[in-house]
Enzyme design. Structure first.
Site: not given
Length: 321
Positions: A190, A216
């Site tokens: 992420k 993200g």
């Protein structure tokens, strides 16, 4: 849950550190994941009933799953026992087909391993492990590769790397990501940095690995899909979950003009609840849309009247309020 808490306190820590690595099953991370906020009572305690009510409302959105104890969950302000308890309660409240990614990052490798095993016992499907950053000057690629490799070796569930330089002051180096992508128990990354060139290069360089990239932030979700990201962990999904899932669908179907128009409407609200005003704004926006946001834990402070007005404007001028 009591057993999980006891484990964190160290009763089983030595056993965990001696347990041979067992690579986890590869997960399909394609989709949208809200990083859940943590509701608190007026006395500052975790409000589990309101957390469960939020989850009940989120059940109508086609989310792939949920991130628990990420940055939006104020994990840094929760005790280890609270972090584990929140994961356990969320797991009990959501269907098994919804993936549960639990933030297990701690500053030390040993602490991260212990928390990761605790999160697995609490029901997490994967561990989201943020970069240790307090001694950021010493966090070289070699140090971070060693840290994540040790965690992944010991983890009973797959590990997702987490780079969030706005909060940590440290970006997980490209060299480290590429090396770690080859680990059999590291499922993906992420990346909240927003550098699309970097994300594209990671997707390109890991295309022969079973490695998945999650963006993200909702602010660059369309761009992420365009360069091959598999999904997003987006704070704004706590408020505008259905539109974000719609953006995902438009990208999957190649309807890029419609996706672009929707992405434009999400940029300012997303910026408002992330880098501009942060979690207090995210929780306030949740209240406007019928969710339980509520107060943050100190030292985070409520928005001022001027900030509140600007937040409302960022949503209203884009047609959300």
């Amino acid at each position: 849950l009591l057993g999980v808490a006891a484990s964190w306190l160290g009763l089983a820590a030595c056993r965990w550190l001696r347990t041979p690595a067992t690579p986890g099953t590869r997960l399909d991370l394609r989709g949208i994941f809200p990083p859940l906020t943590t509701p608190f009572t007026a006395q500052g305690e975790v409000d589990y009933s309101r957390l469960e009510e939020n989850l009940h409302r989120y059940a109508t959105a086609p989310f792939r799953g949920f991130v628990v104890q990420g940055s939006s969950g104020e994990y840094a302000y929760l005790t280890p026992q609270e972090r584990l308890a929140v994961v356990s309660r969320v797991r009990q409240a959501v269907p098994r087909d919804k993936l549960l990614l639990a933030g297990s990052g701690c500053e030390s490798t040993q602490g991260t391993i212990a928390m990761t095993v605790g999160m697995a016992e609490a029901g997490a499907d994967a561990a989201l492990v943020v970069t240790p950053c307090y001694y950021r000057g010493a966090m070289t690629s070699a140090a971070l590769i060693h840290h994540y490799s040790q965690v992944a070796d010991a983890s009973p569930i797959p590990v997702v790397l987490y780079s969030v330089p706005a909060n940590t002051g440290l970006e997980l180096p490209l060299e480290a990501v590429l090396t770690l992508s080859q680990h059999p128990n590291i499922a993906g990354l992420k990346d909240s940095g927003g550098d699309i060139t970097r994300l594209g290069l990671i997707v390109h360089k890991t295309r022969t690995e079973e490695f998945q990239v999650l963006v993200g932030s909702a602010g660059f979700l369309l761009a992420g899909y365009a360069i091959g990201a598999c999904g997003g962990v987006c704070a704004l999904a706590n408020v505008l979950g259905a539109p974000l899932c719609q953006l995902e669908r438009l990208c999957q179907e190649g309807r890029w003009q419609e996706a672009q128009a929707l992405q434009f409407r999400l940029i300012e609200p997303n910026a408002a609840v992330t880098r501009k005003f942060g979690i207090p704004a995210l929780k306030q926006a949740m209240e406007w849309f019928g969710y339980h946001g509520g107060p943050c834990r100190a030292p985070l402070r409520p928005l001022s009247e001027a900030q509140l007005e600007e937040l409302r404007r960022d949503f209203s001028i884009n047609g959300w309020l």
